[in-house]
Design a protein around this motif. Structure first.
Motif, PDB file in Angstrom:
ATOM      1  N   PHE A 146      73.611  45.729  47.236  1.00 26.11           N
ATOM      2  CA  PHE A 146      73.052  44.663  46.401  1.00 26.11           C
ATOM      3  C   PHE A 146      72.132  43.750  47.217  1.00 26.11           C
ATOM      4  O   PHE A 146      71.939  42.595  46.869  1.00 26.11           O
ATOM      5  CB  PHE A 146      74.155  43.817  45.762  1.00 26.11           C
ATOM      6  CG  PHE A 146      75.009  44.534  44.735  1.00 26.11           C
ATOM      7  CD1 PHE A 146      74.828  45.873  44.442  1.00 26.11           C
ATOM      8  CD2 PHE A 146      76.003  43.841  44.052  1.00 26.11           C
ATOM      9  CE1 PHE A 146      75.616  46.527  43.511  1.00 26.11           C
ATOM     10  CE2 PHE A 146      76.803  44.482  43.106  1.00 26.11           C
ATOM     11  CZ  PHE A 146      76.610  45.823  42.836  1.00 26.11           C
ATOM     12  N   GLY A 147      71.593  44.260  48.308  1.00 22.89           N
ATOM     13  CA  GLY A 147      70.664  43.489  49.131  1.00 22.89           C
ATOM     14  C   GLY A 147      71.233  43.013  50.444  1.00 22.89           C
ATOM     15  O   GLY A 147      70.551  42.310  51.198  1.00 22.89           O
ATOM     16  N   GLY A 148      72.463  43.383  50.768  1.00 15.34           N
ATOM     17  CA  GLY A 148      73.118  42.875  51.967  1.00 15.34           C
ATOM     18  C   GLY A 148      72.487  43.292  53.281  1.00 15.34           C
ATOM     19  O   GLY A 148      72.567  42.568  54.269  1.00 15.34           O
ATOM     20  N   ARG A 154      68.171  38.185  57.415  1.00 14.78           N
ATOM     21  CA  ARG A 154      67.224  37.078  57.272  1.00 14.78           C
ATOM     22  C   ARG A 154      67.926  35.730  57.411  1.00 14.78           C
ATOM     23  O   ARG A 154      67.326  34.754  57.875  1.00 14.78           O
ATOM     24  CB  ARG A 154      66.510  37.170  55.922  1.00 14.78           C
ATOM     25  CG  ARG A 154      65.430  38.264  55.867  1.00 14.78           C
ATOM     26  CD  ARG A 154      64.992  38.521  54.431  1.00 14.78           C
ATOM     27  NE  ARG A 154      63.784  39.327  54.353  1.00 14.78           N
ATOM     28  CZ  ARG A 154      63.724  40.641  54.477  1.00 14.78           C
ATOM     29  NH1 ARG A 154      64.840  41.326  54.726  1.00 14.78           N
ATOM     30  NH2 ARG A 154      62.574  41.286  54.364  1.00 14.78           N
ATOM     31  N   LEU A 155      69.174  35.670  56.998  1.00 17.34           N
ATOM     32  CA  LEU A 155      69.935  34.428  57.088  1.00 17.34           C
ATOM     33  C   LEU A 155      70.546  34.226  58.472  1.00 17.34           C
ATOM     34  O   LEU A 155      70.509  33.128  59.030  1.00 17.34           O
ATOM     35  CB  LEU A 155      71.056  34.427  56.045  1.00 17.34           C
ATOM     36  CG  LEU A 155      70.645  34.271  54.586  1.00 17.34           C
ATOM     37  CD1 LEU A 155      71.806  34.634  53.666  1.00 17.34           C
ATOM     38  CD2 LEU A 155      70.180  32.851  54.305  1.00 17.34           C
ATOM     39  N   ALA A 156      71.149  35.302  59.006  1.00 18.77           N
ATOM     40  CA  ALA A 156      71.980  35.175  60.204  1.00 18.77           C
ATOM     41  C   ALA A 156      71.307  35.676  61.473  1.00 18.77           C
ATOM     42  O   ALA A 156      71.785  35.366  62.572  1.00 18.77           O
ATOM     43  CB  ALA A 156      73.293  35.933  59.993  1.00 18.77           C
ATOM     44  N   GLY A 157      70.232  36.452  61.347  1.00 12.27           N
ATOM     45  CA  GLY A 157      69.646  37.116  62.506  1.00 12.27           C
ATOM     46  C   GLY A 157      70.131  38.556  62.597  1.00 12.27           C
ATOM     47  O   GLY A 157      71.230  38.891  62.155  1.00 12.27           O
ATOM     48  N   GLU A 178      78.187  28.699  60.136  1.00 13.18           N
ATOM     49  CA  GLU A 178      77.430  28.868  61.374  1.00 13.18           C
ATOM     50  C   GLU A 178      76.297  29.874  61.214  1.00 13.18           C
ATOM     51  O   GLU A 178      75.220  29.716  61.808  1.00 13.18           O
ATOM     52  CB  GLU A 178      78.362  29.336  62.495  1.00 13.18           C
ATOM     53  CG  GLU A 178      79.409  28.311  62.917  1.00 13.18           C
ATOM     54  CD  GLU A 178      80.442  28.890  63.863  1.00 13.18           C
ATOM     55  OE1 GLU A 178      80.468  30.146  64.025  1.00 13.18           O
ATOM     56  OE2 GLU A 178      81.225  28.116  64.430  1.00 13.18           O
ATOM     57  N   LEU A 179      76.527  30.894  60.399  1.00 15.85           N
ATOM     58  CA  LEU A 179      75.536  31.950  60.196  1.00 15.85           C
ATOM     59  C   LEU A 179      74.435  31.562  59.217  1.00 15.85           C
ATOM     60  O   LEU A 179      73.451  32.288  59.075  1.00 15.85           O
ATOM     61  CB  LEU A 179      76.233  33.224  59.693  1.00 15.85           C
ATOM     62  CG  LEU A 179      77.183  33.909  60.667  1.00 15.85           C
ATOM     63  CD1 LEU A 179      77.948  35.020  59.953  1.00 15.85           C
ATOM     64  CD2 LEU A 179      76.427  34.465  61.866  1.00 15.85           C
ATOM     65  N   GLY A 180      74.611  30.450  58.516  1.00 11.76           N
ATOM     66  CA  GLY A 180      73.620  30.040  57.528  1.00 11.76           C
ATOM     67  C   GLY A 180      73.825  30.663  56.168  1.00 11.76           C
ATOM     68  O   GLY A 180      72.943  30.586  55.305  1.00 11.76           O
ATOM     69  N   LEU A 181      75.000  31.260  55.945  1.00 14.91           N
ATOM     70  CA  LEU A 181      75.290  31.889  54.660  1.00 14.91           C
ATOM     71  C   LEU A 181      75.666  30.858  53.607  1.00 14.91           C
ATOM     72  O   LEU A 181      75.433  31.062  52.417  1.00 14.91           O
ATOM     73  CB  LEU A 181      76.423  32.900  54.842  1.00 14.91           C
ATOM     74  CG  LEU A 181      76.889  33.703  53.645  1.00 14.91           C
ATOM     75  CD1 LEU A 181      75.747  34.516  53.049  1.00 14.91           C
ATOM     76  CD2 LEU A 181      78.045  34.628  54.036  1.00 14.91           C
ATOM     77  N   ILE A 182      76.288  29.767  54.040  1.00 18.55           N
ATOM     78  CA  ILE A 182      76.689  28.696  53.127  1.00 18.55           C
ATOM     79  C   ILE A 182      76.208  27.368  53.689  1.00 18.55           C
ATOM     80  O   ILE A 182      75.817  27.265  54.850  1.00 18.55           O
ATOM     81  CB  ILE A 182      78.212  28.669  52.898  1.00 18.55           C
ATOM     82  CG1 ILE A 182      78.955  28.407  54.223  1.00 18.55           C
ATOM     83  CG2 ILE A 182      78.686  29.974  52.266  1.00 18.55           C
ATOM     84  CD1 ILE A 182      80.443  28.227  54.068  1.00 18.55           C
ATOM     85  N   ASN A 183      76.274  26.316  52.852  1.00 23.40           N
ATOM     86  CA  ASN A 183      75.818  24.997  53.250  1.00 23.40           C
ATOM     87  C   ASN A 183      76.939  24.066  53.708  1.00 23.40           C
ATOM     88  O   ASN A 183      76.695  23.134  54.475  1.00 23.40           O
ATOM     89  CB  ASN A 183      75.087  24.310  52.087  1.00 23.40           C
ATOM     90  CG  ASN A 183      73.850  25.047  51.662  1.00 23.40           C
ATOM     91  OD1 ASN A 183      73.913  25.955  50.833  1.00 23.40           O
ATOM     92  ND2 ASN A 183      72.716  24.697  52.224  1.00 23.40           N
TER      93      ASN A 183
END
Length: 263
Positions: A146-148, A154-157, A178-183
């Protein structure tokens, strides 16, 4: 049978709840299709300005795709599985990513596979301290669908994403932050209030401007910086003549709170 997605409206906020708690809110085809139907409706409703997505029950946001269902599609042949399973999920997450009204995921529990991919695709996400994330598709012999494989790097590197994709290991909401997946991570009982508070902070501003920002950011991520700057300029040109822009400028000059109309 209960609907696989529940809808509720409170003020200018729409709540979509994945509603298969006995299946850990697994994303079967009916759930994906109903989510798309709701998004089509919400996009055209001027009263709805922010969408919050969460999961029913205390155990899961979504455990991912319904393995029994898509396993059957795979058994019928690759072409059938790609159309019924992969494309269906990719259309859903792409729709969320490009949606012109802000979507906030309120991750209340397990967010594996497709549940994690929804979190990756939406614009903003807040997680309960009880949430747990994973990219476990490798455990059943498939890549994310589903795009993972595209959004997580793009979010985590690249390297951090590949570690999660190649091990299938679970990770905590603090790691997701820390990975930028959530705020944000909040106590479980404060999850929906925190999502609503974030929505209300957005609702203070012009919906026209918010839509332009989302469009510029979403499209700009996939092009060169020069092309992205052109998109930014185009969004400014589209919005600058709006009533909301005039109201925002006048309110600032007059030292008053702006009153936006979405025009």
């Amino acid at each position: 049978m209960s609907d696989p997605v529940l809808f509720e409206m409170k003020g200018n906020i729409a709540f979509l709840t994945l509603n298969r708690p006995e299946k850990l809110n697994a994303l079967n085809y009916a759930t994906n299709d109903l989510l798309l139907q709701f998004l089509d409706h919400l996009e055209d409703d001027p009263e709805i300005r922010v969408v919050i997505i969460t999961g029913a029950g205390d155990r899961a946001f979504s455990a991912g795709g319904d393995i029994h269902e898509f396993s059957g599609s795979i058994s019928e042949g690759t072409e059938i599985a790609v159309k019924a399973f992969v494309r269906r999920g990719q259309v859903m997450t792409a729709r969320m990513e490009a949606f012109r009204k802000p979507i906030i995921a309120a991750v209340n529990g397990i967010a594996f596979g497709g549940g994690c991919e929804i979190t990756e695709a939406v614009h903003l996400a807040i997680a309960s301290e009880r949430a747990v994330f994973a990219k476990p598709e490798i455990n059943i012999g498939i890549p994310p669908t589903f795009g993972g494989t595209q959004r997580l790097p793009r979010l985590a590197g690249r390297k951090r994403a590949l570690e999660l994709l190649l091990t299938g290991d679970t990770f905590s909401p603090i790691r997701a932050l820390e990975l930028g997946l959530i705020n944000k991570v909040v106590p479980h009982d404060e999850l929906l209030p925190a999502a609503v508070e974030l929505a209300n902070r957005i609702l203070r501003h012009s919906s026209v401007t918010a839509a332009g920002i989302i469009t510029a950011v979403t499209r700009g991520l996939n092009v060169t910086i020069a092309e992205g700057l052109q998109m930014e300029s185009e969004q400014f040109a589209r919005i600058a003549s709006s009533r909301d822009t005039r109201e925002g400028l006048d309110a600032w000059i007059e030292r008053r709170t702006p009153v936006y109309t979405g025009n």
